[in-house]
Design an enzyme around this catalytic site. Structure first.
Site, PDB file in Angstrom:
ATOM      1  N   HIS A  83       0.802  -1.188  -0.062  1.00 41.35           N
ATOM      2  CA  HIS A  83       0.001   0.189  -0.028  1.00 41.35           C
ATOM      3  C   HIS A  83       0.818   1.075   0.011  1.00 41.35           C
ATOM      4  O   HIS A  83       1.836   1.514   0.667  1.00 41.35           O
ATOM      5  CB  HIS A  83      -0.927  -0.037   1.220  1.00 41.35           C
ATOM      6  CG  HIS A  83      -1.732   1.241   1.339  1.00 41.35           C
ATOM      7  ND1 HIS A  83      -2.920   1.381   0.454  1.00 41.35           N
ATOM      8  CD2 HIS A  83      -1.670   2.499   1.586  1.00 41.35           C
ATOM      9  CE1 HIS A  83      -3.569   2.462   0.875  1.00 41.35           C
ATOM     10  NE2 HIS A  83      -2.638   3.497   1.469  1.00 41.35           N
ATOM     11  N   ASP A 164     -14.879   2.975   7.515  1.00 41.72           N
ATOM     12  CA  ASP A 164     -13.886   3.793   7.102  1.00 41.72           C
ATOM     13  C   ASP A 164     -14.188   4.632   5.791  1.00 41.72           C
ATOM     14  O   ASP A 164     -14.110   5.825   5.595  1.00 41.72           O
ATOM     15  CB  ASP A 164     -12.696   2.887   6.695  1.00 41.72           C
ATOM     16  CG  ASP A 164     -11.719   3.866   5.857  1.00 41.72           C
ATOM     17  OD1 ASP A 164     -10.952   4.594   6.644  1.00 41.72           O
ATOM     18  OD2 ASP A 164     -11.274   3.733   4.980  1.00 41.72           O
ATOM     19  N   ARG A 171     -14.099  12.993   6.869  1.00 42.25           N
ATOM     20  CA  ARG A 171     -12.964  13.812   6.871  1.00 42.25           C
ATOM     21  C   ARG A 171     -12.409  14.661   5.734  1.00 42.25           C
ATOM     22  O   ARG A 171     -11.857  15.642   5.884  1.00 42.25           O
ATOM     23  CB  ARG A 171     -11.836  12.682   7.103  1.00 42.25           C
ATOM     24  CG  ARG A 171     -11.888  11.781   8.519  1.00 42.25           C
ATOM     25  CD  ARG A 171     -11.083  10.682   8.721  1.00 42.25           C
ATOM     26  NE  ARG A 171      -9.543  11.014   8.409  1.00 42.25           N
ATOM     27  CZ  ARG A 171      -8.727  10.196   7.790  1.00 42.25           C
ATOM     28  NH1 ARG A 171      -9.221   8.765   7.499  1.00 42.25           N
ATOM     29  NH2 ARG A 171      -7.627  10.275   7.587  1.00 42.25           N
ATOM     30  N   SER A 186      -7.330   4.005   9.001  1.00 40.67           N
ATOM     31  CA  SER A 186      -8.093   4.016   7.906  1.00 40.67           C
ATOM     32  C   SER A 186      -7.360   3.109   6.930  1.00 40.67           C
ATOM     33  O   SER A 186      -7.999   1.983   6.539  1.00 40.67           O
ATOM     34  CB  SER A 186      -8.254   5.394   7.211  1.00 40.67           C
ATOM     35  OG  SER A 186      -8.626   5.328   5.739  1.00 40.67           O
ATOM     36  N   LYS A 190      -8.662  -1.478   6.213  1.00 38.28           N
ATOM     37  CA  LYS A 190      -8.985  -2.121   5.020  1.00 38.28           C
ATOM     38  C   LYS A 190      -7.842  -2.918   4.519  1.00 38.28           C
ATOM     39  O   LYS A 190      -8.125  -4.215   4.023  1.00 38.28           O
ATOM     40  CB  LYS A 190      -8.824  -1.122   3.890  1.00 38.28           C
ATOM     41  CG  LYS A 190     -10.189  -0.153   3.991  1.00 38.28           C
ATOM     42  CD  LYS A 190      -9.776   1.166   2.941  1.00 38.28           C
ATOM     43  CE  LYS A 190      -8.897   2.110   3.402  1.00 38.28           C
ATOM     44  NZ  LYS A 190      -8.960   3.784   2.809  1.00 38.28           N
TER      45      LYS A 190
HETATM   46  N1  URA Z   1      -5.499   6.612   2.437  1.00 39.99           N
HETATM   47  C1  URA Z   1      -6.605   6.156   3.154  1.00 39.99           C
HETATM   48  O1  URA Z   1      -7.046   5.101   2.866  1.00 39.99           O
HETATM   49  N2  URA Z   1      -6.953   6.776   4.111  1.00 39.99           N
HETATM   50  C2  URA Z   1      -6.344   7.751   4.762  1.00 39.99           C
HETATM   51  O2  URA Z   1      -6.923   8.313   5.629  1.00 39.99           O
HETATM   52  C3  URA Z   1      -5.629   8.382   3.967  1.00 39.99           C
HETATM   53  C4  URA Z   1      -4.948   7.769   2.789  1.00 39.99           C
END
Ligand code: URA
Length: 426
Positions: A83, A164, A171, A186, A190
């Site tokens: 990621h 999320d 947000r 966040s 995931k």
């Molecule tokens: N990417 C995400 O999935 N969440 C965040 O809060 C920031 C970047």
């Protein structure tokens, strides 16, 4: 049982939230019992007050529990994902996923679409004719289990950490994206829900990234590595430079084209270095030894995997990529060495040209974006072409050019800095 006002005021006053308060607020928010304005107030309180390690771990678990999880433990090969926290020209997933699959791992890469200046992996792949991002859980398992493919890049199912999804949208419009605990939970909710056995995080640092300095990036990386480890996911983070764009392109089809150069054994040196370094780190996290990803790029095996991966999702890997209808060159104003190129300026220009979207759900232009002809370290002369902008909507050229007007710095000398700055975990 709790109530939103007492949870918000506890955090506002600097108290640690209890496990019950966290479980209740995330669950009630997912069910619509806690209103958006209440969750926004809590997000702002977290932004200012932060969270302890145990609070963050519980918050992340509650976000995972808000939806379903995937399980790849039955696959015959170890699973490992990567990621990136997002950077301009960051197309690394495209060559990386088939490369790591070619080295013997299964790569379940659940990605998102772009919002803002950094572009999304799914938008890039959707510029390939026929390619589909929406797969069922069965499709994902079948592709990962296929020894000739073993990598999948697709949209996350709506039921994966739904808390999320709602919180991130909130947000985004309440100035609470840039909070280390909220970013860490966040991303990791995931990734843990996705069911990968190991995870490598590419935490970007610099002008074009969320984290502008090394200290903040390190704190974010440590928080995410801790969350991964607490959940039994072997997690390693690399802190990597994002002051200037990665490679020479920013934009959907343009980035696919550059990824194909890397898979063909060429491509810009920074992209190749980061791809190979991340691949080696992913293999070590997955416990795979004795295979060097650089060899798989050189001998064409990674390219074969790419073709198999694209075909498995309905795409035609030999179809020509879309090209924008119009182009506009930018030239150097004076002689000199390029000493800096602000990633944010290039990202915003690509976005304004139509490569990105302003609101969720908007379409993007496949051919729009920026191609650089010169990068930091290159000597240029006045009038030399240094970038080309592409779009189907030429009225956007002026606005896009303005975003890049101050992006270039010129001088006499340039000192190259490393791409990989630090490693956390592993
Ligand atoms: N990417 C995400 O999935 N969440 C965040 O809060 C920031 C970047």
């Amino acid at each position: 049982m709790s109530d939103a006002t007492s949870v918000i005021s506890a955090k506002r006053d600097g108290h640690e939230l209890t496990a019950d308060q966290i479980d209740w607020v995330i669950d009630a928010f997912t069910r619509g019992v806690v209103a958006d304005e209440q969750m926004a107030a809590l997000a702002m309180a977290i932004f200012w007050r932060g969270m302890s390690r145990s609070e963050l771990s519980r918050w992340t678990s509650a976000m995972i529990a808000s939806g379903s999880t995937m399980d790849f433990s039955g696959l015959p090969r170890p699973t490992v994902d990567k990621h990136s926290t997002g950077g301009v020209g960051d197309k690394i997933t495209l060559p990386l996923a088939p490369l790591v699959a070619a080295c013997g791992a299964a790569v379940p890469q659940l990605s998102g679409r772009g919002l803002g200046h950094t572009g999304g992996t799914l938008d890039k792949l959707e510029s390939i004719s026929g390619w589909r991002a929406d797969l069922t859980g069965d499709d994902i398992h079948r592709i990962l289990a296929d020894p000739a493919v073993g990598a999948v890049v697709c949209a996350a199912n709506a039921d994966l950490a739904p808390a999320d999804k709602r919180l991130y949208a909130l947000r985004d419009v309440t100035g609470t994206v840039e909070s280390i605990p909220l970013i860490a939970s966040s991303i990791m909710s995931k990734k843990i829900a996705e069911g990968t056995g190991a995870l490598v995080l590419d935490v970007k640092v610099g002008a074009g990234a969320f984290m502008k300095n090394l200290a903040d990036a390190r704190t974010l990386a440590e928080a995410m590595v801790d969350l991964g480890s607490d959940a039994g996911v072997r997690t390693i983070a690399l802190l990597t430079a994002m002051d200037s764009p990665l490679g020479l392109t920013a934009g959907n089809a343009l980035e696919v084209e550059e990824s194909l150069e890397v898979l063909a054994g060429g491509g810009p040196a920074d992209i190749v270095e980061l791809t190979v370094t991340l691949a080696r780190t992913m293999l070590s996290a997955a416990g795979i030894e004795g295979v060097d990803p650089a060899d798989k790029l050189a001998d064409g095996t990674a390219m074969d995997r790419w073709k198999a991966m694209i075909s498995a999702q309905g795409g035609d890997p030999s179809a020509p990529l879309p090209v924008a209808a119009e182009s506009h060159d930018i030239t150097a104003e004076s002689d000199g060495v390029i000493t800096g190129l602000d990633a944010m300026g290039v990202g915003v220009a690509a976005w304004r040209l139509g490569a990105g979207r302003e609101r969720q759900g908007e379409p993007v232009q496949a051919g729009a974006g920026v191609r650089l002809h010169a990068k930091p370290g290159d000597r240029v002369t006045a009038g030399q072409k240094i970038a080309t902008l592409y779009t189907d909507t030429p009225e956007k050229f002026e606005y896009a050019t303005a975003a890049m007007a101050d992006a270039w710095s010129f001088g006499d000398t340039f000192e190259a800095s490393p791409i990989v700055l630090e490693r956390v975990g592993g």
